[in-house]
Design a protein around this motif. Structure first.
Motif, short mmCIF file in Angstrom:
data_model
loop_
_atom_site.label_atom_id
_atom_site.label_comp_id
_atom_site.label_asym_id
_atom_site.label_seq_id
_atom_site.Cartn_x
_atom_site.Cartn_y
_atom_site.Cartn_z
N PHE A 93 57.58 48.31 161.63
CA PHE A 93 56.74 47.22 162.12
C PHE A 93 55.69 47.73 163.10
O PHE A 93 54.61 47.16 163.21
N PHE A 94 55.98 48.82 163.79
CA PHE A 94 55.05 49.33 164.80
C PHE A 94 53.98 50.24 164.23
O PHE A 94 53.06 50.63 164.95
N GLU A 95 54.06 50.55 162.95
CA GLU A 95 53.01 51.36 162.34
C GLU A 95 51.71 50.54 162.29
O GLU A 95 51.67 49.43 161.78
N GLN A 96 50.65 51.10 162.85
CA GLN A 96 49.33 50.46 162.89
C GLN A 96 49.39 49.08 163.58
O GLN A 96 48.62 48.19 163.25
N LEU A 97 50.27 48.94 164.55
CA LEU A 97 50.31 47.73 165.37
C LEU A 97 49.18 47.81 166.39
O LEU A 97 49.04 48.81 167.10
N ILE A 98 48.36 46.77 166.45
CA ILE A 98 47.21 46.75 167.34
C ILE A 98 47.50 45.84 168.53
O ILE A 98 47.88 44.68 168.35
N THR A 99 47.32 46.34 169.71
CA THR A 99 47.46 45.53 170.91
C THR A 99 46.12 45.52 171.64
O THR A 99 45.40 46.53 171.66
N ARG A 100 45.79 44.40 172.25
CA ARG A 100 44.51 44.29 172.92
C ARG A 100 44.64 43.37 174.14
O ARG A 100 45.34 42.35 174.08
N VAL A 101 44.00 43.74 175.20
CA VAL A 101 43.90 42.87 176.37
C VAL A 101 42.43 42.68 176.68
O VAL A 101 41.61 43.60 176.55
N GLU A 102 42.08 41.44 177.06
CA GLU A 102 40.71 41.11 177.43
C GLU A 102 40.74 40.37 178.78
O GLU A 102 41.66 39.58 179.03
N MET A 103 39.75 40.62 179.60
CA MET A 103 39.71 39.98 180.91
C MET A 103 38.26 39.75 181.32
O MET A 103 37.39 40.59 181.07
N THR A 104 37.99 38.59 181.92
CA THR A 104 36.68 38.34 182.51
C THR A 104 36.84 37.79 183.91
O THR A 104 37.85 37.15 184.25
N TYR A 105 35.82 38.03 184.72
CA TYR A 105 35.76 37.52 186.08
C TYR A 105 34.39 36.87 186.28
O TYR A 105 33.35 37.49 186.01
#
Length: 632
Positions: free
Chosen positions: A464-476
């Motif tokens: 399941f972790f093969e090519q698993l994409i994680t992303r975080v986005e933040m604005t101020y």
């Protein structure tokens, strides 16, 4: 395959290719010139869309859906002994004499009743359909040479108007400019609109790319949420936010004329910048199916002559450090959603019991509207809570911000007392027979700074972790200007942080099926909700009191699973507001060939109706939507 590539593949349309050769001395041009060719392509679709209501709830923001229609709400004006009036009426009735209302109606009509009541004499309608539109979209692209190209998209939408309100329905005309269009490239009438959401000239030379013209700038990819997606506002006239969540507002962003350019510094790093004419978010009109501003209030958009010559600028840097992708943005813009406050009505009708009061009333945010205004403090507080305002402080702001006119009418600040607010409101609703409020939307300036990081896990092959994409986005956004829960003219100013965490994956559950696309998301906002409303207005109840909430949090899970033949695609998008609201959207797509496509999506909104979650605002909009598309 990346998420973006799959979406492009899913949306690819067959093209009709026209090659026009213009030769020197040719019959088309009639001029002697060097030989050159233009590769011209046309594609598009014809679509019909309808939305069937799944409940008997009517939109409460329209006159025909007001829950107070046909109700006689007892009023409690200040200084009126209701018990004594009732006793007088009983004595008169027992003596077969005219009751008090029979004596006052020849003088004041139904505006002033004794004992005081707020009767809303408006018919409640019953609708089976929220939407029925036909649409044509034509995409035109011209490859002029190795460096230059042009593109344009023509969009035409007609609404068959199956929706009935007590007022005429205007689906598309706006206050933005003469002709009713929402942008300079749009022409609109009540039932149809024609526009060019895209009309650009493009230039590419090695690592440099530039695009000039009317265009949308899509920086975000989140389902439901918009964190980094800040360059453009949204056009909510056609179907509010009820289109499939997986389409990520692709049909909603308001285009603007501008220049966008990027430069590939190295194989791993790119810089991009834009300057674009400011165009605001476009809200649905009163009496339309998805109207979100109560129709007892008149909204004045301060764009034409106020904000129609403003420009936004911004840029971003994107890069890759092995499996880690980084992005940084900075945008200087005018908030497209705007901020709303009380404004002068300019309407001079007299309050019936106060002859000559109209001139003074015109200097306040109210006008006499006995047909479709607010009739009682109960209605006032009910609607204040539903749109996340403070009913008590909204009264105080209307009084304080429009002195001396309000003082001349004997209105006064009631402090934090719901009972005094109720009495003052009922006094004026009784004397007037109903009041309409006037509000204005302006577009404050702000700076938005943001960053994102994504990481692609390698994992064991087939895991399941093969090519698993994680992303975080933040604005101020420092000193962000919000609509104050009191509607005060000074607005509310707060710093705001927005944060999103995203996990996405293509995963094959079985060798018999293609890989499914899965995405899970979490969002946190420190000062506003999913729709950009101040959190301090949350929690309003029948007394006008509210406590606000400290932050906004929600999670979403979406995805789709193709059938083995790829003819069918089963979709879902679910949002859960952690304070008790659900937005659930299952769907199925049938594509029997490269020409035809049928989409069916249901939208169900459920949860606590306590004015403490965002989605309960739309609990009238449960529906089943059908789209039939022919592509060419």
């Amino acid at each position: 395959m990346s998420k973006g590539k799959v979406r492009k593949a899913a949306g690819r349309r067959s093209e009709t290719r026209l090659v026009v050769g213009m030769l020197g001395g040719g019959a088309l041009c009639g001029l002697v010139m060097p030989a050159f060719g233009i590769d011209f392509t046309v594609s598009g679709f014809i679509q019909h869309q309808m939305a069937i209501k799944l409940s008997d709830k009517e939109n409460p923001n329209n006159q025909s859906g007001d829950p107070f229609n046909g109700k006689e709400v007892p009023l409690k004006p200040l200084g009126i002994d209701l018990g004594a009036l009732a006793a007088v009426n009983r004595v008169l009735s027992a003596a077969s004499l005219p009751v008090l209302n029979d004596l006052t109606s020849p003088l004041f009509g139904s505006a002033v009743t004794l004992p005081p009541t707020g009767y809303r004499d408006v018919r409640t309608t019953s609708n089976d359909l929220n939407l029925m539109i036909s649409r044509l979209e034509v995409n035109m692209n011209a490859a002029i040479d190795a460096n230059w190209s042009a593109s344009a998209t023509l969009r035409a939408v007609y609404d068959w108007n199956p929706y009935k309100d007590v007022s005429d329905v205007n689906f598309f005309q706006t206050q933005m400019r003469e002709g009713g269009g929402g942008t300079p490239f749009e022409y609109a009438q009540k039932n149809f609109m024609v526009d060019f959401p895209n009309a650009t000239i493009n230039y590419v030379n090695g690592p440099f790319f530039a695009r000039l013209g009317n265009q949308q700038i899509a920086w975000g990819e989140a389902v439901f949420f918009r964190v980094l997606d800040v360059p453009n506002g949204l056009d909510l006239r056609r179907h509010l936010i009820m289109d499939p969540g997986l389409e990520e507002y692709s049909d909603k962003r308001v285009p603007g004329f501008g220049l966008r350019a990027s430069y590939q510094i190295s194989p791993d790093w790119e810089v991009e910048g834009f300057i674009q004419k400011f165009e605001p978010t476009i809200y649905p009109n009163p009496s339309s199916p998805y109207n979100i501003i109560p129709d007892q209030f008149t909204l004045h958009d301060r764009y034409d002559g106020y904000a129609d010559n403003l420009w936004n600028v911004g840029g971003r840097v994107r890069g890759q450090l092995g499996p880690l992708g980084l992005q940084f943005i900075a945008v200087s813009r005018h908030n497209p959603d705007g901020a709303i406050r009380w404004t002068k009505s300019g309407q001079s009708a007299d309050i019936p019991l106060l002859p000559g009061s109209g001139k003074t009333l015109a200097e306040t945010p109210f006008e006499v509207d006995q047909a479709r205004g607010v009739k009682s403090q109960e209605e006032w507080f009910d609607y204040a809570g539903s749109v996340r305002l403070d009913g008590v402080q909204a009264l105080n702001s209307a009084v304080d911000d429009f002195q001396p006119a309000t003082g001349a009418l004997t209105a006064y600040n009631v402090g934090n007392s719901p009972s005094l607010a109720a009495g003052e409101l009922d006094t004026f609703f009784w004397l007037s027979g109903g009041l309409r409020g006037h509000i204005e939307r302006v577009f404050p300036y702000e700076n938005v700074f943001g960053a994102s990081a994504n990481y692609v896990f390698e994992g064991e092959p087939g895991s399941f972790f093969e090519q698993l994409i994680t992303r975080v986005e933040m604005t101020y956004t420092p000193d962000k200007v919000f609509t104050a829960p009191s509607l005060t003219k000074t607005f509310q100013i707060k710093d705001e942080w927005a944060f999103a965490a995203v996990v996405e994956k293509w995963y094959r559950w079985s060798e018999d099926f293609p890989a499914a696309y899965l995405v899970a998301q979490y969002i946190y906002k420190s000062a506003s909700d999913l729709f950009g409303r101040s959190l301090d207005g949350y929690g309003g109840d029948a007394t006008g009191l509210h406590g606000g909430i400290e932050n906004y949090q929600a999670v979403a899970f979406a995805g789709f699973q193709p059938s083995p033949s790829l003819e069918w695609r089963f979709e879902w998008a679910v949002l859960y507001d952690v304070r008790g609201g659900w937005y659930i959207q299952p769907g199925v797509r049938w594509k029997p060939d490269d020409k035809w496509q049928v989409d069916i999506h249901a939208t169900v909104i459920a949860g606590r109706d306590d004015n403490r979650n965002a989605v309960s605002t739309l609990d009238f909009a449960d529906e089943l939507a059908l789209r039939v598309t022919y592509q060419f």
